[in-house]
Enzyme design. Structure first.
Site, PDB file in Angstrom:
ATOM      1  N   ASP A 129       0.859  -1.185   0.000  1.00  0.00           N
ATOM      2  CA  ASP A 129       0.000   0.000   0.000  1.00  0.00           C
ATOM      3  C   ASP A 129       0.892   1.230   0.000  1.00  0.00           C
ATOM      4  O   ASP A 129       2.007   1.205   0.526  1.00  0.00           O
ATOM      5  CB  ASP A 129      -0.903   0.017   1.236  1.00  0.00           C
ATOM      6  CG  ASP A 129      -1.972  -1.059   1.203  1.00  0.00           C
ATOM      7  OD1 ASP A 129      -2.416  -1.409   0.100  1.00  0.00           O
ATOM      8  OD2 ASP A 129      -2.364  -1.540   2.278  1.00  0.00           O
TER       9      ASP A 129
ATOM     10  N   ASP B  48      -6.910  -1.371  -4.620  1.00  0.00           N
ATOM     11  CA  ASP B  48      -7.942  -0.989  -3.657  1.00  0.00           C
ATOM     12  C   ASP B  48      -8.858   0.083  -4.242  1.00  0.00           C
ATOM     13  O   ASP B  48     -10.080   0.029  -4.079  1.00  0.00           O
ATOM     14  CB  ASP B  48      -7.310  -0.448  -2.371  1.00  0.00           C
ATOM     15  CG  ASP B  48      -6.476  -1.473  -1.628  1.00  0.00           C
ATOM     16  OD1 ASP B  48      -6.743  -2.681  -1.775  1.00  0.00           O
ATOM     17  OD2 ASP B  48      -5.559  -1.053  -0.893  1.00  0.00           O
TER      18      ASP B  48
END
Length: 157
Positions: free
Chosen positions: A111, A131
């Site tokens: 991330d 995401d």
């Protein structure tokens, strides 16, 4: 075929951006983009959304495979002639496969997008391209369902 191209583009962009983060940033390093609201923050997630169920890779693998099969089934059996439905499914597919690759290849998800929402001063959980695609896919699916319900009501009237 263009819809599969959209999924492949999402997967490629997701994996490329994650590769850039892994190769060029130290874990925990933050590069300001639009301080203090946006930055790149090298982070790893061994769980699902917001780190839930950390370390349950076998569960994520099973769930992701089921989701991918379901997306492909709906795409081929129910989405024909419905561009918004097809688009939402392929955006979801790209996001699901993007994070699935990370989980299987790295054992964790990379991330890096760090966002602070200024009005409410909320530090949004760190996320990645996959995401974002999953979120956009869900929003597109909701829009499709709403529009489809309105169209079905018009047919009944």
């Amino acid at each position: 075929m263009i819809y599969y191209g959209i999924a492949l583009l999402i997967i490629a962009l997701d994996q490329w951006t994650k590769w850039l983060v892994v190769k060029n940033m130290e874990l925990g390093e933050r590069i300001p983009v639009l301080e203090p609201y946006l930055g790149w923050l090298s982070h790893r997630n061994r769980g699902a959304a917001w780190g839930m169920l950390e370390g349950q890779m076998w569960l994520f693998a099973i769930i992701t495979i089921v989701v991918i099969v379901a997306i492909l089934y709906y795409f081929h059996k129910h989405a024909g002639g419905q561009p918004l439905f097809q688009l939402s499914l392929m955006v979801l597919l790209g996001g699901a496969i993007g994070n699935f690759i990370d989980r299987m290849y790295r054992g964790e998800v990379v991330d890096f997008v760090d966002v602070l929402i200024p009005v409410i001063n909320y530090d949004f959980p760190i996320f990645n391209v996959a995401d974002a695609a999953l979120t956009i896919g869900v929003v597109l699916m909701i829009v499709y369902v709403i529009l489809d319900e309105k169209q079905q009501k018009k047919k009944v009237s």
